[in-house]
Design an enzyme around this catalytic site. Structure first.
Site, short mmCIF file in Angstrom:
data_model
loop_
_atom_site.label_atom_id
_atom_site.label_comp_id
_atom_site.label_asym_id
_atom_site.label_seq_id
_atom_site.Cartn_x
_atom_site.Cartn_y
_atom_site.Cartn_z
N THR A 143 0.64 -1.27 -0.02
CA THR A 143 0.16 -0.06 -0.02
C THR A 143 0.76 1.46 0.06
O THR A 143 0.49 2.38 0.00
CB THR A 143 -1.03 0.08 1.21
OG1 THR A 143 -0.10 -0.05 2.41
CG2 THR A 143 -2.17 -1.16 1.23
N UNK A 144 2.29 0.97 -0.21
CA UNK A 144 2.91 2.28 -0.22
C UNK A 144 3.26 2.49 -1.67
O UNK A 144 3.99 2.00 -2.14
CB UNK A 144 4.33 2.26 0.42
N PRO A 145 2.49 3.42 -2.25
CA PRO A 145 2.71 3.69 -3.80
C PRO A 145 4.29 3.94 -4.39
O PRO A 145 4.55 3.16 -5.24
CB PRO A 145 1.63 4.80 -4.13
CG PRO A 145 0.81 4.81 -3.08
CD PRO A 145 1.69 4.30 -1.88
N PHE B 23 6.89 2.77 -3.23
CA PHE B 23 7.73 1.61 -2.94
C PHE B 23 7.42 0.51 -4.11
O PHE B 23 8.15 -0.10 -5.07
CB PHE B 23 7.32 0.57 -1.65
CG PHE B 23 7.90 -0.70 -1.46
CD1 PHE B 23 9.12 -0.88 -1.38
CD2 PHE B 23 7.01 -1.63 -1.71
CE1 PHE B 23 9.53 -2.22 -1.06
CE2 PHE B 23 7.61 -2.87 -1.64
CZ PHE B 23 8.74 -3.24 -1.20
#
EC number: 1.21.99.4
Length: 248
Positions: A125-127, A129
């Site tokens: 959910t870390u764009p 990354f």
């Protein structure tokens, strides 16, 4: 380590004040001039690759930087970072992780002789990354003859039940190890080309490496050789490439 800890505490305090100041400025700008607020947020988004990411529009993420969820999540990340123990030149924390087969192991088990070990911390959910995953995979392809690579899946940066972005992966914050392994399986399906492990539910490895929301490290012979900046701004595979090119 004492001086490094002092620097860590001071820099975290400064970052907290900066975050609050930026938050208040954006809230005020949004009230008086929404277009100017958008301009500032887009400029910030460019630095963290949000504006370059084809998965997202401004409406999916921009206004969330003026939400209490942002303050809560960012403050939590900063608080946890105060437990950081990984400093360049110092001992690399040999903290526990869990394999995708649910076996408990530790970071040191992935160190092989004098070969560098690249650690990549992050979550689906870390764009930034995920946006840079292809760049990371190219690192694995180009340097697997001289270095080893390990992805450590950690707490969700933008969980659906937390600081959420629209059009993002629909993953709630992990309540159990099974939740974390299930989320990591989503990443495995993207074929990162190296082993994937998960942090324990105590987040001990994340804390010792100051890894939230994402971060890169290079270890060698039990020492921290390279320590990238904290994500999303500091997550830079290009720096790792430059470092590995010097020793290839």
């Amino acid at each position: 380590m004492f001086l490094q800890k002092i620097v860590l505490y001071l820099s975290t305090a400064c970052m907290f004040c900066y975050m609050l100041g930026k938050f208040l400025m954006l809230v005020i700008l949004q009230f008086f001039s929404p277009s100017l607020a958008k301009k500032f947020i887009l400029r910030m988004g460019e630095k963290i690759t949000m504006t370059q990411n084809p998965r997202f529009n401004y409406e999916d993420w921009g206004l969330t930087f003026m939400s209490l969820a942002f303050i809560k999540t960012a403050s939590s990340h900063m608080w946890l970072s105060l437990g950081e123990e990984a400093f360049v030149g110092g001992e690399a924390p040999d903290s526990p992780v869990v394999t995708m087969d649910r076996e408990k192991t530790s970071i040191s088990k992935y160190l092989k002789g004098n070969r560098p070990l690249v650690l990549s911390f992050g979550s689906c959910t870390u764009p930034p990354f995920m946006y840079k995953l292809d760049e990371f995979k190219q690192l694995v392809k180009d340097f697997s003859d001289v270095a080893d690579f390990l992805v450590i899946y950690i707490a969700e940066a933008h969980s659906t039940d937390g600081w959420a972005f629209k059009n993002n992966y629909d993953i709630n914050q992990h309540q159990s190890l099974e939740d974390r392994l299930s989320a990591a399986q989503v990443l495995v399906q993207s074929e990162p080309l190296c082993p994937v492990v998960v942090d324990e539910m105590t987040d001990v490895t994340t804390i010792k490496y100051g890894a939230l929301p994402e971060r890169l490290f290079i270890l060698q012979a039990g020492k921290v050789l390279y320590k990238g900046g904290k994500g999303p701004w500091g997550y830079n595979p290009a720096e790792v490439r430059s470092f590995l090119e010097k020793i290839k």
